[in-house]
Design a protein around this motif. Structure first.
Motif, short mmCIF file in Angstrom:
data_model
loop_
_atom_site.label_atom_id
_atom_site.label_comp_id
_atom_site.label_asym_id
_atom_site.label_seq_id
_atom_site.Cartn_x
_atom_site.Cartn_y
_atom_site.Cartn_z
N SER A 297 74.71 44.09 15.63
CA SER A 297 74.89 43.99 17.10
C SER A 297 76.35 44.27 17.41
N GLY A 298 76.65 44.36 18.70
CA GLY A 298 78.05 44.34 19.11
C GLY A 298 78.58 42.91 19.03
N TYR B 179 76.69 45.16 10.31
CA TYR B 179 76.70 44.57 11.65
C TYR B 179 75.48 45.09 12.42
N VAL C 207 79.33 38.43 15.44
CA VAL C 207 78.48 39.61 15.41
C VAL C 207 77.32 39.30 14.46
N THR D 243 71.40 46.03 18.03
CA THR D 243 71.46 47.47 18.32
C THR D 243 70.85 48.27 17.18
#
Ligand SMILES: C[S@@+](CC[C@H](N)C(=O)[O-])C[C@H]1O[C@@H](n2cnc3c(N)ncnc32)[C@H](O)[C@@H]1O
Length: 306
Positions: free
Chosen positions: A167-168, A165, A111, A194
């Motif tokens: 992003s996924g 985090y 991630v 994201t």
């Protein structure tokens, strides 16, 4: 039944015997753990059905192949303790064709990470107690080196993860213990950001499916015996926005011992309106670099500072 790496408590070997296994081979490479396991098994009253074999599973022979192999040799990166090559060897030599492996599957996960937000601006470093272990590791290897470091405080703190985090997750290094098991390979992957933030590197974790239909244990988001590893990519960090992408190849090759993997990652950060930024990371099982990158120079400042 075969228990690879039974440990001093012989937990899986004893569980198998209690569940009715006729003969259990409990293999353990650390002599002291093997000795204690023998005693534990005797005291539990299973010495007639559970035999401790001291040695590496890759170097022992069994009188006949077994129906089932249980093990817990999954690393902080799924294959980093050698599960891929050790269990492939077990399949080829120690387990009957069609025999069952528990766990069923593992993967390494990645991630995108904003390290500054993960640490809330605190300086990077090891807590004093942990640093004593780092010194012990260096002493036992005979020299200091840029060892893999883990990110504490994210697994049990959803708010900290939300900050850190960007992003996924994606999966790389898939290890199919009951299927086509390849301890080496190149996995192409892509992370889409994201959240806006400063992209400094990756948090690398593992997912572990004990049985095929189980929900996996996920070390990036659940407290467990496995802690996410930090893969530094940019010392200064790169500003990112939602929709930016990091495309990369994650390469796993067996190290010079033929068991534990060397890891290498090369990729490009794609942001609209700008050129792609090349980024890379590597971590070998027997790496000899020390203070080789800005991240490790800030972690282990030399006499003149980082
Ligand atoms: C994480 S511990 C697991 C112990 C125990 N099975 C459990 O689940 O609590 C891994 C153990 O596997 C042993 N080990 C790792 N690879 C091995 C191999 N190829 N052959 C024999 N023992 C091994 C290590 O020495 C260690 O005791």
């Amino acid at each position: 039944m075969l228990d690879i790496g039974t440990g001093q408590d012989a937990v899986w070997a004893l569980a198998a015997a209690r569940a009715g296994a006729r003969q259990v081979w409990a293999v353990e490479v650390i002599p002291q753990s093997a000795r204690i396991a023998r005693k534990t098994i005797e005291e539990a009253g299973f010495a007639d059905r559970v035999t401790v074999v001291e040695g590496l599973s890759t170097e022992i022979e069994l009188p006949e192949p077994v129906d089932m192999c249980v093990s817990e040799i999954i690393g902080t990166l799924g294959g980093s303790e050698g599960a891929g090559s050790v269990l492939r060897d077990a399949r080829e030599r120690l387990v009957k064709p069609g025999g069952v492996f528990i766990p069923h599957r593992s993967a390494t996960t990645a991630v995108a990470l904003d390290l500054g937000s993960a640490g809330r601006g605190e300086p990077l470093g090891f807590p004093p107690l942990v640093f004593r272990y780092v010194e012990d590791v260096f002493a036992s290897v005979g020299r200091p080196f840029d060892l893999r470091v883990v990110l504490e405080g994210l697994q049990d703190n959803p708010k900290a993860r939300e900050r850190a985090y960007l992003s996924g997750p994606v999966e790389v290094e898939p290890l199919e213990f009951n299927g086509d098991l390849n301890p080496e390979g190149v996995d192409g992957a892509e992370l889409t950001f994201t959240r806006a933030g400063t992209f400094s590197g990756l948090a690398l974790g593992m997912r572990l499916w004990v049985a095929e239909d189980d929900e996996p244990i996920d070390s990036l988001v659940q407290p467990s015996s496995w802690t996410p590893v930090y893969a530094p990519l940019s010392a200064e960090g790169l500003p990112v926005r939602p929709g930016d992408r990091f495309e990369f190849d994650f390469t796993t090759t067996l190290s010079d011992d033929g068991v534990h993997p060397d890891y290498a990652l090369t990729g490009e950060l794609h942001r609209p309106g700008g050129p792609a930024a090349p980024l890379s990371w590597g971590s070998t099982h027997h790496g000899d670099g020390f203070r080789a990158t800005p991240f490790y120079r800030s972690l282990f400042p030399g006499p003149g500072g980082p």
